[in-house]
Design a protein around this motif. Structure first.
Motif, PDB file in Angstrom:
ATOM      1  N   THR A 188      38.464  -0.519 -13.579  1.00  0.00           N
ATOM      2  CA  THR A 188      38.508  -2.021 -12.986  1.00  0.00           C
ATOM      3  C   THR A 188      39.408  -2.028 -11.837  1.00  0.00           C
ATOM      4  O   THR A 188      39.177  -2.604 -10.825  1.00  0.00           O
TER       5      THR A 188
ATOM      6  N   ASP B 217      31.696  -5.144 -13.307  1.00  0.00           N
ATOM      7  CA  ASP B 217      32.621  -4.426 -14.079  1.00  0.00           C
ATOM      8  C   ASP B 217      32.205  -4.745 -15.625  1.00  0.00           C
ATOM      9  O   ASP B 217      32.273  -5.623 -16.346  1.00  0.00           O
ATOM     10  N   GLU B 218      31.454  -3.631 -16.315  1.00  0.00           N
ATOM     11  CA  GLU B 218      31.217  -3.737 -17.640  1.00  0.00           C
ATOM     12  C   GLU B 218      30.366  -4.963 -17.800  1.00  0.00           C
ATOM     13  O   GLU B 218      30.776  -5.651 -18.856  1.00  0.00           O
TER      14      GLU B 218
HETATM   15 MG   LIG Z   1      38.030  -2.406 -17.180  1.00  0.00          MG
END
Ligand SMILES: [Mg+2]
Ligand SMILES: Nc1ncnc2c1ncn2[C@@H]1O[C@H](COP(=O)(O)OP(=O)(O)OP(=O)(O)O)[C@@H](O)[C@H]1O
Lengths: 361, 306, 294
Positions: free
Chosen positions: A43, A158-159
């Protein structure tokens, strides 16, 4: 659209590096997956590209230009957050439209764009709803729509699938790949799920403790892992790793608990230089066979549908997983078995640093 | 390293931080200015003014007398009487106001029919101003058109001129006016008491009364402390009732000369700002004391819980 | 319900159930009785005032007091409005309250935003300073504030009435808390979407902080409208900026002073707030109990 690059980018929090001297290039139009365990700095790396985090050292480059001093809003990248970050007080249409309002697009054009994008993601029916009236998958698609509508130079994700259930994740995975292929937008995609990485990425970059471990196409990482970390992280189940010793100086076999495994030529050559050794074999390169070179006891047999995973105990310490076809005869728990290792499938790593010494590929 | 040799990113990062800080100060500034001019400056000024004696005639310079004036004011019979009335008033208003508020809150706590109506009624005095309350009660207590004579209560001199009854009369009015706030606060506290805890106690065989005194009230104690402070400060700051119903000219004035009224009188009538400053500081200390006491009590309760 | 006489245990069970039901009914009746008595006591003063304001002067002294205005007389309201200048006072109160409410909302939003989102040196210390204002009752600052107002020439002006109240520690605290509830992702998403600090405030933060804004708005409205001490001090003479609360005092103490007129004025003054109470009860309760339940 543009390429994106990290040049020696480092970010520390309270002196502890979250990302350390990262050198990584994402080609124009590429979908690159940043893969690593929780807390490894994925991240943080993404946020440096977005401009939400400033690198302590090094440069971030977008489209050939160093953007360290460019404000986030002027970097022209769109981010899809893990939480989706939908504006709770705006309905779907307003949410998707939100970035356009700041870009001097006239209302008529805005409306049209929003409807096009919504249609392409199957959101037409939901335009009037508020985010809290949507399912997880629908929210995720709204977040995607909000990123797409801007036609940014790069997507940062992000995911984005981690809040979805398994079936939906599978479906959306394919949707995102198709979407990215259609738009051709440079995409940096963060995940800790190696299956996601393997199936989606043009290339995968593996991070551990803020340090880049390996970059390359999925098959390259799978077939020629640069080190033990990558070897174990990719694949499900991951590679079997066995501590080993060489038998003689020029032997083509390595001794492990419960037997020995055959080595490739280069592996043997390199392994002469180190004291301790580890060999790695993927489960699919092992088979239960009376003529096998390893002696083991069956601990567990897991049927996964088409495959069967057989967990075996070698000697006292070592465990390994053998992958079998479901149609093959299945051993019973407690059986003594012999395991054969496919020729040319053994990876050799140094015991201490885990670096690759040799193996197939 | 000199500034000129810093790398450009470091410089822009710093200037961005400076801009952010500047904006921060800019946004805080309006409120801070108001606080500075109308809260902190006049508050601090009290400490200076307290040391100066205001001359009997306007125009003459005020004279530095040090702590002399502080002692003088605090020992004066006027202040002691005012302080006495104020404390007496607190004793009359606070427990009654809180208890009735709690009682009504408990009664209205269940989800029952028409409860919303009762709640609006009970909280209604929250919106009635001091002036409205004073006029309403002034009429009710009027010796001619009021209800007292009819109820057989007709003290002579009339209640609001009566040295014995004027203060209790003001207190009754104040309890009524405070009831709304008391009810609202207690209700909020009650609804924060977790229902499961009460149910657990009931399942354990406790009677409703036991549940109330042994579970609800202890769990409510932070709210009660809070209410205590709010009520006490409300009582300390009472002014309008006295100004409208009693006033300077009432025969009972000296017995209802509550502290804030005394302060204003000292400013406006006696025009001795030094003395008013001393009175103001006394009021401040009383308020502060109550607040600190509450903090101590709440802390101790937390210690018990731990 | 007839108990089954052949089944002893059934009978006992049923009787027990019936006892419990009747006990519950009795308890419920007791509760409603208590509630109703409470409601009557709380309401009586205002209700009697309302009834009396509609009575002809001759009926005021009737005993027992009439409980219904059979022949409502509205002319007291007219007198209060015209001769009592209540119209002017109401207007002044509306202006004064409007300025204070708007001012408090604006300063609280700005400072709350800075405390929630911006980084600057001494932020914590400044926040403590803001909270410290809660420890200083306004009455304590009266001595110097009256002087300040007269030095500024602000007697009998709206500036004098309102400026000292244009900022509030509670309000700043309330909004800071509300802003801090906004997820960081949301703020960053807005940043990437091209929304600067001001636009983020207007388009995202304020809409999301609406409950806190409403609570603060209702609370400062109530406090400002009902102010008594300060308006009394700064509106010494003339009707220029005199507020309705001070007007009420005068209604009682001048030539137009007639109980019935004063009562009509009282009703006029309290009515807007009773409406406020009914409409905004939730917000009002929330703001009044902001510090009570943590
Ligand atoms: Mg993360
Ligand atoms: N704002 C911050 N302050 C201090 N430390 C931080 C901050 N953000 C991240 N870190 C630390 O930096 C490291 C990397 O965090 P990061 O969020 O990049 O991990 P991640 O790879 O995204 O993990 P996950 O898969 O759990 O999201 C972690 O050790 C984290 O604790």
């Amino acid at each position: 659209m543009a390429d994106v690059a990290f040049r020696g980018a480092t970010k520390r929090f309270d002196r502890r590096p979250a990302v350390e001297h990262l050198d990584l290039e994402v080609a124009d139009g590429e979908l690159l997956v940043l893969l690593g365990p929780s807390g490894c700095g994925k991240t943080t790396a993404l946020r440096m590209v977005a401009g939400l985090e400033e690198p302590d050292e090094g440069e971030i480059v977008i489209g050939g230009r160093v953007v360290n001093d460019v404000e986030p809003k002027d970097r022209d990248v769109a981010m899809v957050f893990q939480s989706y970050a939908l504006y709770p007080h705006l309905n779907v249409e307003r949410n998707i439209e939100f970035p356009l309002r700041r870009r001097g697009v006239d209302a008529q054009r805005r409306r049209q764009t929003v409807h096009e994008v919504a249609a392409s993601l199957g959101l037409q029916e939901l335009l009037a709803r508020k985010p809290r009236e949507l399912s997880g998958g629908q929210r995720q698609r709204v977040a995607l729509a909000r990123a797409i509508v801007r036609q940014p130079r790069a997507f940062l994700m992000d995911e984005p699938l981690s809040n979805l259930d398994a079936a939906l994740r599978l479906q959306t995975r394919a949707d995102i790949v198709a979407l990215q292929a259609r738009l051709g937008t440079t995409t940096l995609y963060v995940t800790h799920d190696q299956v996601e990485a393997m199936t989606m990425g043009h290339r995968i970059a593996v991070l551990d403790h803020g340090v880049l471990q390996q970059v390359g196409p999925p098959h390259a990482l799978y077939d020629r892992p640069a080190n033990l970390f990558v070897a174990k992280f990719l694949g499900s189940p991951g590679m079997n790793v066995l501590p080993a010793t060489l038998e003689g100086t020029a032997a083509h076999v390595a001794r492990v608990d419960g037997g020995h495994v055959p080595l490739g030529d280069d592996g043997v050559a390199a392994s002469g230089q180190v004291a301790s050794l580890a060999v790695g074999v993927r489960p699919e390169h092992l088979a239960l066979s009376p003529s096998g070179t390893l002696e083991a006891k069956v601990l567990l047999v897991e049927l996964l549908g088409a495959d069967v995973h057989v967990l075996c105990q070698l000697g006292h310490q070592t465990k390994l997983v053998v992958r079998q076809d479901a149609s093959a005869p299945r051993p019973a728990i407690g059986d003594g078995v012999r395991i054969a290792v496919a020729r040319g499938s053994v990876h050799v790593f140094t015991g201490e640093s885990g670096g690759r010494l040799g193996g197939p590929g | 390293m000199s500034r000129g040799r810093e790398s450009p990113p470091a410089r822009t990062r710093r200037s961005r931080a400076v801009r952010e800080a500047a904006l921060g100060y800019l946004l805080v500034l309006p409120a801070l200015a108001v606080f500075g001019v109308f809260v902190f400056y006049p508050f601090a000024e009290n400490f200076r003014l307290a040391l100066y004696q205001t001359p009997p005639y306007p125009g003459l310079p005020s004279r530095y007398v040090g702590l002399h004036q502080v002692g003088q004011v605090l020992a004066s019979s006027g202040f002691l009487q005012s302080l006495g009335s104020t404390l007496l008033f607190v004793v009359m208003v606070v427990p009654a106001g809180l208890l009735i508020g709690l009682l009504l809150a408990v009664a209205a706590h269940r989800r029952l029919r028409a409860m919303a109506v009762y709640r609006v009624i009970f909280s209604s005095t929250v919106v009635t101003s001091v002036a409205v309350s004073a006029l309403v009660f002034g009429t009710l207590m009027d010796p001619v058109v009021g209800l007292l004579p009819w109820l057989g209560l007709n003290p002579s001199p009339p209640i609001l001129q009566n040295t014995t009854w004027a203060l209790p009369a003001i207190a009754v009015m104040s309890v009524w006016q405070f009831l709304g706030l008391s009810f609202v606060v207690m209700s909020a506290g009650l609804s924060a008491v977790p229902e499961e805890v009460l149910e657990a106690a009931r399942v354990d065989g406790a009677s409703e009364r036991t549940v109330f005194w042994r579970v609800t009230v202890p769990l409510l104690s932070p709210t009660i402390f809070f209410g205590l402070v709010v009520a006490t400060i409300y009582a300390f700051q009472t002014f309008g009732q006295v100004d409208i119903l009693i006033g300077y000219s009432s025969a009972a004035f000296e017995h209802v000369n509550l502290l804030v009224y005394d302060i204003l009188n000292t400013i406006e009538v006696a025009k001795t700002s030094g003395q008013a400053a001393v009175l103001s500081l006394a009021l401040f200390l009383l308020t502060l004391g109550v607040t600190l006491l509450q903090l101590r009590l709440v802390e101790r309760r937390v210690h018990y819980a731990a | 319900m007839r108990p089954d006489s052949r089944n002893g245990s059934g009978e006992r069970g049923s009787r027990c159930r019936r006892g419990r039901a009747s006990r519950r009914r009795r308890r419920l009746a007791a509760r409603y009785t208590l509630l109703t008595i409470g409601a009557l006591v709380v309401l009586a003063p205002l209700y009697l005032t309302f009834v009396s304001s509609l009575l002809p002067p001759s009926a005021l002294a009737e005993r027992p007091p009439p409980l219904f205005p059979l022949d409502p007389q509205w002319h007291d309201y007219v007198i209060a409005w015209t001769q009592g200048d209540l119209g002017v006072y109401l207007r002044n109160s509306a202006i004064q309250t409007g300025i204070i409410v708007c001012g408090q909302l604006v300063t609280s939003v700005l400072a709350g935003y800075a405390f929630a989102f911006l980084r600057f040196p001494f932020k914590r210390a400044l926040f403590v300073v803001f909270l410290a204002t809660l420890m200083i009752p306004f009455e304590v600052t009266l001595v110097t504030n009256t002087q300040t107002i007269s030095e500024l020439g602000w007697y009998n002006t709206f500036a004098g009435l309102t400026v000292p109240f244009l900022a509030t520690g509670v309000g700043t605290f309330l909004l800071r808390q509300a802003f801090l509830q906004i997820p960081r992702d949301l703020r960053e998403a807005a940043t990437l979407d091209g929304y600067g600090r001001l636009r983020f405030l207007l388009r995202i933060a304020l809409p999301l902080a609406r409950p806190a804004l409403a609570a603060l708005g209702v609370f400062s409205f109530l406090a400002a409208w009902n102010q008594y001490l300060w308006p009394l001090v700064v509106t010494g003479s003339g009707n220029g900026v005199r507020t309705v609360q001070i007007g009420l005092k005068l209604l009682q103490g001048t030539e137009v002073s007639r109980t019935d007129v004063a009562l009509a004025g009282t009703v006029i003054a309290v009515l807007p707030l009773l409406v406020l109470l009914v409409v905004f009860q939730k917000q009002l309760v929330r703001s009044l109990t902001a510090g009570a339940v943590k």
